[in-house]
Design an enzyme around this catalytic site. Structure first.
Site, PDB file in Angstrom:
ATOM      1  N   LYS A   1     -40.526  -3.256  12.494  1.00 46.96           N
ATOM      2  CA  LYS A   1     -41.489  -4.326  11.952  1.00 46.96           C
ATOM      3  C   LYS A   1     -40.738  -5.298  10.907  1.00 46.96           C
ATOM      4  CE  LYS A   1     -45.521  -3.147  11.654  1.00 46.96           C
ATOM      5  NZ  LYS A   1     -47.020  -2.906  11.953  1.00 46.96           N
TER       6      LYS A   1
ATOM      7  N   ARG B   1     -48.249  -1.995   5.447  1.00 51.95           N
ATOM      8  CA  ARG B   1     -47.906  -1.624   6.791  1.00 51.95           C
ATOM      9  C   ARG B   1     -46.700  -0.904   6.962  1.00 51.95           C
ATOM     10  NH1 ARG B   1     -50.420  -6.597   9.110  1.00 51.95           N
ATOM     11  NH2 ARG B   1     -52.003  -5.846  10.424  1.00 51.95           N
TER      12      ARG B   1
ATOM     13  N   GLY C   1     -49.010   3.814  15.785  1.00 58.73           N
ATOM     14  CA  GLY C   1     -50.130   4.723  15.694  1.00 58.73           C
ATOM     15  C   GLY C   1     -49.913   5.944  14.682  1.00 58.73           C
TER      16      GLY C   1
ATOM     17  N   MET D   1     -48.059   6.179  11.758  1.00 59.96           N
ATOM     18  CA  MET D   1     -48.216   5.985  10.021  1.00 59.96           C
ATOM     19  C   MET D   1     -49.399   5.312   9.870  1.00 59.96           C
ATOM     20  SD  MET D   1     -44.384   6.450   9.309  1.00 59.96           S
ATOM     21  CE  MET D   1     -43.781   5.206  10.340  1.00 59.96           C
TER      22      MET D   1
ATOM     23  N   ARG E   1     -42.242  -6.148  18.866  1.00 60.61           N
ATOM     24  CA  ARG E   1     -41.268  -5.288  19.060  1.00 60.61           C
ATOM     25  C   ARG E   1     -40.825  -5.098  20.316  1.00 60.61           C
ATOM     26  NH1 ARG E   1     -45.345  -0.674  16.641  1.00 60.61           N
ATOM     27  NH2 ARG E   1     -46.848  -1.027  18.339  1.00 60.61           N
TER      28      ARG E   1
ATOM     29  N   HIS F   1     -36.050  31.233  34.484  1.00 57.96           N
ATOM     30  CA  HIS F   1     -36.129  31.384  36.027  1.00 57.96           C
ATOM     31  C   HIS F   1     -36.958  30.284  36.457  1.00 57.96           C
ATOM     32  CE1 HIS F   1     -37.180  32.762  40.034  1.00 57.96           C
ATOM     33  NE2 HIS F   1     -35.587  32.846  40.112  1.00 57.96           N
TER      34      HIS F   1
ATOM     35  N   ARG G   1     -26.794  29.260  44.988  1.00 60.07           N
ATOM     36  CA  ARG G   1     -26.808  30.516  44.329  1.00 60.07           C
ATOM     37  C   ARG G   1     -27.151  31.439  45.755  1.00 60.07           C
ATOM     38  NH1 ARG G   1     -30.174  26.883  41.723  1.00 60.07           N
ATOM     39  NH2 ARG G   1     -29.896  26.380  39.674  1.00 60.07           N
TER      40      ARG G   1
ATOM     41  N   ARG H   1     -21.457  29.848  45.049  1.00 60.54           N
ATOM     42  CA  ARG H   1     -21.290  31.198  44.092  1.00 60.54           C
ATOM     43  C   ARG H   1     -21.591  32.493  44.754  1.00 60.54           C
ATOM     44  NH1 ARG H   1     -25.067  31.485  38.880  1.00 60.54           N
ATOM     45  NH2 ARG H   1     -26.713  32.178  40.379  1.00 60.54           N
TER      46      ARG H   1
ATOM     47  N   GLU I   1     -18.662  31.399  32.175  1.00 58.39           N
ATOM     48  CA  GLU I   1     -19.967  31.542  31.682  1.00 58.39           C
ATOM     49  C   GLU I   1     -19.949  32.536  30.421  1.00 58.39           C
ATOM     50  OE1 GLU I   1     -22.690  32.902  34.620  1.00 58.39           O
ATOM     51  OE2 GLU I   1     -21.110  33.221  35.813  1.00 58.39           O
TER      52      GLU I   1
ATOM     53  N   SER J   1     -16.025  25.980  37.004  1.00 56.49           N
ATOM     54  CA  SER J   1     -17.588  25.370  36.926  1.00 56.49           C
ATOM     55  C   SER J   1     -18.161  26.091  35.710  1.00 56.49           C
ATOM     56  CB  SER J   1     -18.196  25.705  38.121  1.00 56.49           C
ATOM     57  OG  SER J   1     -19.688  25.086  37.968  1.00 56.49           O
TER      58      SER J   1
ATOM     59  N   GLY K   1     -20.856  27.488  33.542  1.00 51.29           N
ATOM     60  CA  GLY K   1     -22.349  27.854  33.796  1.00 51.29           C
ATOM     61  C   GLY K   1     -22.908  27.913  32.168  1.00 51.29           C
ATOM     62  N   THR K   2     -23.446  26.619  31.872  1.00 49.97           N
ATOM     63  CA  THR K   2     -23.599  26.779  30.520  1.00 49.97           C
ATOM     64  C   THR K   2     -25.076  27.442  30.141  1.00 49.97           C
ATOM     65  OG1 THR K   2     -24.582  24.275  31.042  1.00 49.97           O
ATOM     66  CG2 THR K   2     -22.349  24.382  30.081  1.00 49.97           C
ATOM     67  N   ASN K   3     -25.752  27.665  31.272  1.00 52.74           N
ATOM     68  CA  ASN K   3     -27.131  28.396  30.775  1.00 52.74           C
ATOM     69  C   ASN K   3     -26.653  29.920  30.176  1.00 52.74           C
ATOM     70  OD1 ASN K   3     -28.467  26.456  32.045  1.00 52.74           O
ATOM     71  ND2 ASN K   3     -28.943  27.562  33.758  1.00 52.74           N
ATOM     72  N   ASP K   4     -25.876  30.613  30.847  1.00 51.38           N
ATOM     73  CA  ASP K   4     -25.336  31.807  30.337  1.00 51.38           C
ATOM     74  C   ASP K   4     -24.299  31.740  29.307  1.00 51.38           C
ATOM     75  OD1 ASP K   4     -26.914  33.257  31.911  1.00 51.38           O
ATOM     76  OD2 ASP K   4     -25.341  33.968  33.456  1.00 51.38           O
TER      77      ASP K   4
ATOM     78  N   CYS L   1     -22.559  23.355  35.930  1.00 52.31           N
ATOM     79  CA  CYS L   1     -23.541  23.520  36.927  1.00 52.31           C
ATOM     80  C   CYS L   1     -24.594  24.106  36.138  1.00 52.31           C
ATOM     81  CB  CYS L   1     -22.879  24.349  38.073  1.00 52.31           C
ATOM     82  SG  CYS L   1     -22.641  26.098  37.515  1.00 52.31           S
TER      83      CYS L   1
ATOM     84  N   TYR M   1     -16.983  16.427  37.360  1.00 52.89           N
ATOM     85  CA  TYR M   1     -18.477  16.180  38.043  1.00 52.89           C
ATOM     86  C   TYR M   1     -19.385  17.203  37.022  1.00 52.89           C
ATOM     87  CZ  TYR M   1     -17.884  20.747  39.966  1.00 52.89           C
ATOM     88  OH  TYR M   1     -17.703  22.194  40.308  1.00 52.89           O
TER      89      TYR M   1
END
Length: 886
Positions: free
Chosen positions: A26, A96, A105, A107, A350, A466, A573, A629, A757, A776, A778-781, A843, A863
């Site tokens: 602002k 302000r 809205g 602050m 803004r 899951h 999968r 996989r 993984e 590849s 496996g960034t979840n695990d 992946c 990728y």
């Protein structure tokens, strides 16, 4: 000496539009508008550095601030020819907030500051209007009491409503000067009664009270929540803007309004806004009076008179300012204005908040108008915004009753009858019913029901549980980890937070973009992918270097992903295919077999089904890479668990229930995620992977031989932690693949790689690369095993960790670049050292999250792969990553 205060007014400004970090959005824009000659009431901005010092020094101001504020206040007095606190010719100000990122809205604001029993007489003398003066005074007491003195706003609002009721009027504007004067007295009496102290009458005390309140509001609950939801760091702080008041409530030649230079919902190029005659700013947004349109562009019969007709000269000036602002800022602006005695003043501009649909249209339109470049347009659209665009959303105008709230696990909106089992969902879908599958948590065995349902609601699980992962892959709406519901399978019902019970067949609505669960059916609006969207994506694809694949297990999901621009499958999968009704029995027969021959007989039944699956995927992805996989989950996931399910299976396959029960118990694991799964399963039962490799290669050979396809199957072996595991399984896979190729008499190139993984795999990636042609990640695990966190259980405490800034983000949503990310980077570097041409991808669910995609670009992956509906998000983020390199 440090400078903390920056002046603006009468065409002169000490700040600039590019000083948002110091002056807040602002303050920077008030300075910029002043500099380009727009009519801005004079004032000054106290910088964000003061906010930082304020919190660092136990809410005390830095030395020298008071003197600097007094100097700038004197400059404003001189310019406005009024004096702050003077009883004859008083200067009134607004106070302000203004953070560097827009937080509408969130602050606090105080208007008409400087009024007391003496200065109100000066305002009467200036304006000749006692009613206006006392209206401003009562508004000031209301705002100040609430914002600064922390008095519940309803207390004084109730006195106002009582006064209107006693006078027989419904609008504030119908109260007389005497009514308002009496109201001021009633308000002050009530403040003393509630707080035990008088309302402050000294204007300087009022000013510092308001400045302190604005700085304090940076840490109020709603501001903290907003920052967390929008990734705004707490250390940024807010600035405070003190500005001379101009009045839209002095009579019928005065007004106040809010406008957008284009329609923020659709992006349409027309001046969109609302105003009120004889009102102050908060009246427009508070909903106490019905605002009027600023112009007749979308005029409908019955609409209140437009500003274009009521104040035509001011409207014409505002329309010109609209053009000036868009040309100057080269973006859609959200503006606030006040008209005092036919004179227009600009109070704010803004960059306007907008829907994803509007963001895309505005960006593309501005390129064709010559305002911005294609590269600018790509940077204008936030990748996360595309989520809204690709899924149905709730009709914003429809009423809704929220009964519970969970995690917004998969965007979109869906309504349907409540069911509590996957089978019930499938049966209902067969007869055309729309259902919402409600589970405590889902497992791979629920896949058919998830597919049949319109949406999924779970009481447990996080953003990468899951339910969340599968729902996103299917493009299904999902609310996960909704701890506010208690699911009762026995009675087929769940209880919401207010104690309301929802039974099987009751209708609910889910909003996967907010995590809200609503009673009954709420209408939705379908996404429409515009020509502008297609054009923007063409520009995106011309810039990005990172390829984008999809995680897909069926031809349908694969086609959805292709339509969204996927360049292959990065993760299929195969276990999801095992749960189909006609093959689960053969899978169970394989698990229950006592010897290798028995297992092979069962696997021979599954082989043609698997081959058919792969034929479908290869056809959809013609000429594009497909990474498959091999079986990953532990075998117990495919077996029934309740006595009732075991009895049913016993009758079907003619095996005694006790034998089945013993087998289920023998497969039980205390921690299945770290147990007998992935490659470990294939070391024990190599025939499982042999069958899968045979199915993959037969499908590829047939399409190459009979349909002239060009296919390079990528066979991925999961959960490798030791290179010897991969060496054994790779040799097996080569043996089976080469046998199939020889039998068909065709030439097929295929790759064998692994999923990284486990931390040990990343640390020894140079050795593993001797046996792997691709990695590849496996960034979840990998996140689970690096943090030692179960993603399905962490939902109970992870939000608290994020709230308390222990973790900057949920590491299952946005990749932990300092820890997990470093393992990925190390794995890439070590892998390339051994095998320079190794293919590298990701992946996990992070493959569709913008900041994670940009990280993958920076460390040189080939990728990313993500669920079909997130493919455009990854494409856009990948292009932005290139542009951010400069």
């Amino acid at each position: 000496m440090a400078k903390f205060v920056y002046f603006f007014g009468d065409g002169e400004a000490e700040g600039r539009g590019d000083m948002k970090n110091l002056l807040g959005g602002k303050g920077a824009n008030l300075a910029e508008m002043t500099s380009i000659g727009l009519p801005v009431p004079a004032g000054f901005t106290i910088s964000t550095e003061v906010c930082t010092e304020f919190y660092k020094n136990d809410r005390n101001y830095p030395a020298g601030l008071e003197e600097e504020v007094n100097q700038h206040l004197a400059k404003v007095e001189q310019l406005m020819d009024k004096k702050f606190g003077d009883s004859q010719n008083p200067l009134l100000v607004s106070v302000r907030s203004g953070a560097r990122a827009s937080m509408p809205g969130m602050m606090d604001t105080v208007l008409n500051l400087g009024l007391n029993d003496d200065t109100v007489q000066g305002v009467i003398a200036q304006s000749g209007d006692p009613r206006f003066a006392y209206d401003s005074y009562r508004r000031f007491i209301q705002m100040y009491s609430n914002v600064v003195l922390d008095l519940d706003g309803d207390i004084l609002e109730h006195i106002l409503e009582q006064m209107k009721h006693n006078r027989g009027v419904t609008e504030d504007t119908a109260l007389t000067a005497e009514d308002l004067k009496e109201l001021v007295g009633l308000f002050r009496t009530k403040v003393k009664e509630e707080l035990g102290r008088d309302f402050p009458m000294d204007p300087k005390e009022q000013l510092w009270g308001a400045i302190g309140a604005v700085f304090s509001s940076w840490m109020n609950a709603r501001a903290i929540t907003y920052r967390r939801l929008n990734n705004i760091p707490a250390e940024w702080g807010t600035a405070v803007n003190v500005q001379s008041m101009v009045f839209g409530n002095m009579g019928d030649d005065c007004a106040t309004g809010v406008a957008f230079t284009r329609d923020p919902s659709t992006g349409e190029d027309y001046f969109y806004g609302e105003y009120l005659v004889n009102a102050q700013g908060e009246d427009v947004v508070a909903g106490t009076r019905t605002p009027q349109p600023i112009n007749k562009a979308k005029y409908k019969p019955g609409d209140l008179p437009a500003m274009e007709d009521v104040l035509p000269d001011c409207y014409e000036q505002l329309a010109k300012i609209r053009e000036i602002l868009e040309k100057h800022y080269k973006d859609m602006q959200d503006i606030e204005f006040t008209i005092e005695k036919h004179k227009l003043y600009m109070l704010q501009t803004r960059n306007g908040k907008r829907t994803s649909r509007a963001a895309v249209k505005i960006a593309v339109d501005m390129v064709s108008e010559g305002l911005i470049s294609q590269k600018d347009a790509i940077m204008r659209v936030a990748p996360e915004q595309l989520d809204q665009l690709l899924h149905p959303s709730l009709d914003p105008d429809a009423p809704k009753k929220v009964v519970a709230k969970g995690l917004p696990a998969s965007p979109g909106a869906a309504s349907g009858q409540v069911v509590f089992s996957a089978d019930a969902a499938e049966e209902a879908a067969k007869i055309g019913l729309k259902v919402i599958l409600v589970r405590v948590e889902t497992s791979p065995e629920d896949i058919h029901g998830m597919h049949a349902a319109q949406g999924i609601l779970t009481a447990r699980g996080g953003m990468t549980s899951h339910a969340a992962v599968v729902a996103r892959g299917m493009g299904k709406c999902c609310v996960a980890g909704c701890g506010e519901i208690k699911v009762d399978y026995a009675n087929e019902q769940f209880t919401a937070r207010d104690g309301k019970v929802f039974k099987k067949g009751d209708v609910i609505t889910l909003d996967g973009s907010t995590g809200e669960v609503m009673q009954g059916e709420v209408p939705t609006v379908q996404p429409e992918l515009s020509g502008e969207f297609g054009l923007l994506m063409e520009w995106v694809d011309g810039i990005r270097r990172l390829r984008v694949r999809t995680n897909a297990d069926t031809p349908h999901d694969s086609q959805v992903a292709r339509d969204f621009g996927a360049e292959g499958i990065g993760l299929c999968r195969t276990e999801h295919m095992f749960f189909e009704g006609d093959r689960i029995m053969a899978v169970r027969e394989m698990i229950l077999s006592a010897d290798v021959e028995g297992r092979k007989r069962a696997l021979a039944k599954i082989l043609p089904m698997q081959k058919s699956d792969f034929l479908g995927l290869f056809r959809v992805m013609k000429g594009l890479p497909v990474t498959i996989r091999l079986l990953d989950p532990p075998l117990h996931e495919f077996l029934p668990h309740t006595d009732k399910e075991i009895e049913a299976l016993s009758e079907d396959i003619h095996v005694p229930a006790q034998t089945l029960k013993a087998k289920v118990e023998s497969l039980h694991e205390f921690n299945p995620m770290l147990g007998h799964r992935g490659c470990r399963l294939a070391i024990t039962f190599p025939e499982i992977y042999d069958m899968q490799v045979q199915a993959i290669m037969e499908a590829a050979c047939e399409l190459i031989k009979d349909e002239g396809y060009d296919i390079v199957p990528e066979i991925m072996i999961p959960l490798v932690g030791e290179v010897k595991e991969l060496a054994i399984l790779r040799a097996n896979a080569i043996r089976v693949a080469d046998e199939v190729i020889a039998r068909y008499g065709v030439k097929v190139t295929y790759l064998i790689g692994t999923m990284i993984e486990l931390p040990r795999a990343a640390l020894t990636a140079d050795v593993i690369a001797e046996e792997a042609e691709f990695f590849s990640f496996g960034t979840n695990d990998l996140t689970q095993t690096t943090y030692g966190l179960s993603r399905d259980d962490a939902g109970k405490f992870l939000p608290l960790y994020v709230e308390q800034d222990i973790y900057p983000n949920d590491p299952f949503v946005s990749i932990d670049q300092a820890g997990v990310g470093q393992l990925v980077k190390m794995g890439c570097e070590l892998g390339r050292k051994t095998r320079p041409d190794i293919k590298l991808g990701i992946c996990g669910e992070h493959g569709g999250e913008a900041s994670s995609v940009k990280f993958c670009h920076r460390i040189g992956l080939d990728y990313v792969s993500c669920s079909p509906f997130r493919v455009p998000i990854a494409r856009l983020a990948a292009a932005q990553a290139v542009l951010e390199e400069g």
